[in-house]
Design a protein around this motif. Structure first.
Motif: not given
Length: 385
Positions: A182-187, A236-237, A242-245
């Motif tokens: 759900m956050t992979l595309s966050l700019p 590395d978006p 990293y996103r989950l952390n």
């Protein structure tokens, strides 16, 4: 540690991990929910993120309604619209999919549903809600607000140019689902801004008058996760780890400040958001260094503890926390164009007196660990300009 009597409350069930949304139907069944309304915004829909929510519902044969008109700043009008559609569609629960505005809108609508009322302003303030609300599941799409586990919501009163605060244990969501997809595309700029929001939550909770050993543990975990992962996720978006952390950090910070509260940085930030519509995370990043300067003389031991924590894992040794935070913001500005000065976001010096007076009336300032007057707020504004 000598500690006076304190209260700590975190009833939210948290699901976090790879494809955690696959458990959504099961969580709805535990809440006896048969027809939820999904509250979200056009950005979430256009980014294709809603498919991760809809798929498990469709597979389970769950009927649902979608409201996707939430703007960047929640408002009384939007909350009323959600309430009316919920009633008309005979829904029995709410799924909020989005960032802080979406989550706060869902919480606001839930209040109206419980009271069968169209006037949310009458219930604004702390501990004004006296009844259980409808089941609420939150699926955050940013890593900053912490609203997925908090007892607070902020709704804009656009007519009067105010941000109305709501605080009650009844506002705490029943379930939060942290799914990195759900956050992979966050700019990059949103990643940076929401990270500053989470960091400010964690730091102000750790420095608050209402801090306690349990909230401190959540604050420190959030601080550690943010500084360990922030640069990595900007570089590395699409990295799910990293996103989950970062999502976990935001949630930990939310748990911390929902119990320990925040302080002067948030008080000023709420005022700036109401007057200038500055995104909350941007305002937090701009104000944080000057806010830390204000806190320092009464919280020196806490500053030292944070520095010790950072030096356990950072290659660059930190000697001055305030200087380190300023350097982080400067680097984020270079990497993402995150604004780091009030002059960058259109704030006028001629408004400083009015901003200071309004900030003194914000509930967050009560938990600041030292007296704060108009002159103190104006100094923070001047340093941040």
């Amino acid at each position: 540690m000598k500690t006076s009597l304190f209260e700590f409350f975190v009833p939210t069930k948290i699901l976090a991990g790879e494809d955690s949304l696959s458990n959504l139907f099961y969580e709805l069944s535990l809440l006896n929910s048969k027809k939820p309304i999904i509250v979200t915004d056009k950005g979430i829909v256009n980014a294709g993120l809603l498919k991760y929510v809809e798929q498990p519902l469709r597979e389970a044969g769950i009927e649902y309604i979608i409201f996707d008109e939430v703007p960047p700043d929640s408002s009384l009008k939007i909350v009323k619209n959600i309430y009316e559609i919920y009633k008309q569609s005979s829904c029995d629960s709410i799924i909020a999919v989005g960032g802080g505005s979406v989550i706060d809108s869902a919480k606001g609508a839930n209040i109206l549903i419980a009271y069968n009322s169209e006037d949310l302003a009458d219930i604004a303030g702390a501990d004004r809600i006296d009844r259980k609300l409808k089941p609420l599941i939150v699926i955050p799409t940013t890593s900053g607000t912490g609203s997925e586990v908090t007892s607070v919501a902020v709704i804009a009163d656009e007519e009067n140019g105010l941000k109305l605060p709501f605080a009650s244990q009844f506002l705490i969501p029943d379930v939060t689902v942290l799914d990195a997809r759900m956050t992979l595309s966050l700019p990059p700029i949103m990643t940076a801004a929401t990270a500053m929001d989470a960091l400010t939550h964690a730091l102000e909770a750790y420095l608050s008058l209402q801090k306690n050993p349990i909230s401190d543990s959540f604050s420190l975990t959030a601080i550690k996760l943010i500084f360990q992962n922030l640069y990595k996720v900007i570089d590395d978006p699409k990295n799910r780890e990293y996103r989950l952390n970062m999502m976990i950090a935001s949630t930990c910070a939310g748990v911390a400040f929902s119990n320990a509260m925040v302080g002067i940085v948030h008080a000023i930030g709420h005022t700036l958001g109401g007057m200038y519509k500055i995104p909350h995370g941007v305002a937090m990043g701009i104000l944080l260094p000057a806010g830390l300067e204000f806190y320092y003389d009464t919280r020196k031991a806490e500053f030292e503890e944070i520095i010790k924590l950072l030096n356990n894992f950072l290659e660059e040794k930190v000697k001055d926390l305030i200087e380190y935070v300023r350097n982080v913001l400067t680097r984020l500005n270079a990497l993402t164009n995150l604004p780091i000065k009030l002059s960058d976001v259109g704030v006028r010096k001629s408004d400083f007196d009015n901003i200071a007076k309004m900030s003194l009336n914000d509930g967050s300032i009560v938990f600041t660990p030292k007296y704060a007057g108009i002159d103190d707020i104006i100094k923070i504004l001047e340093v941040s300009y």
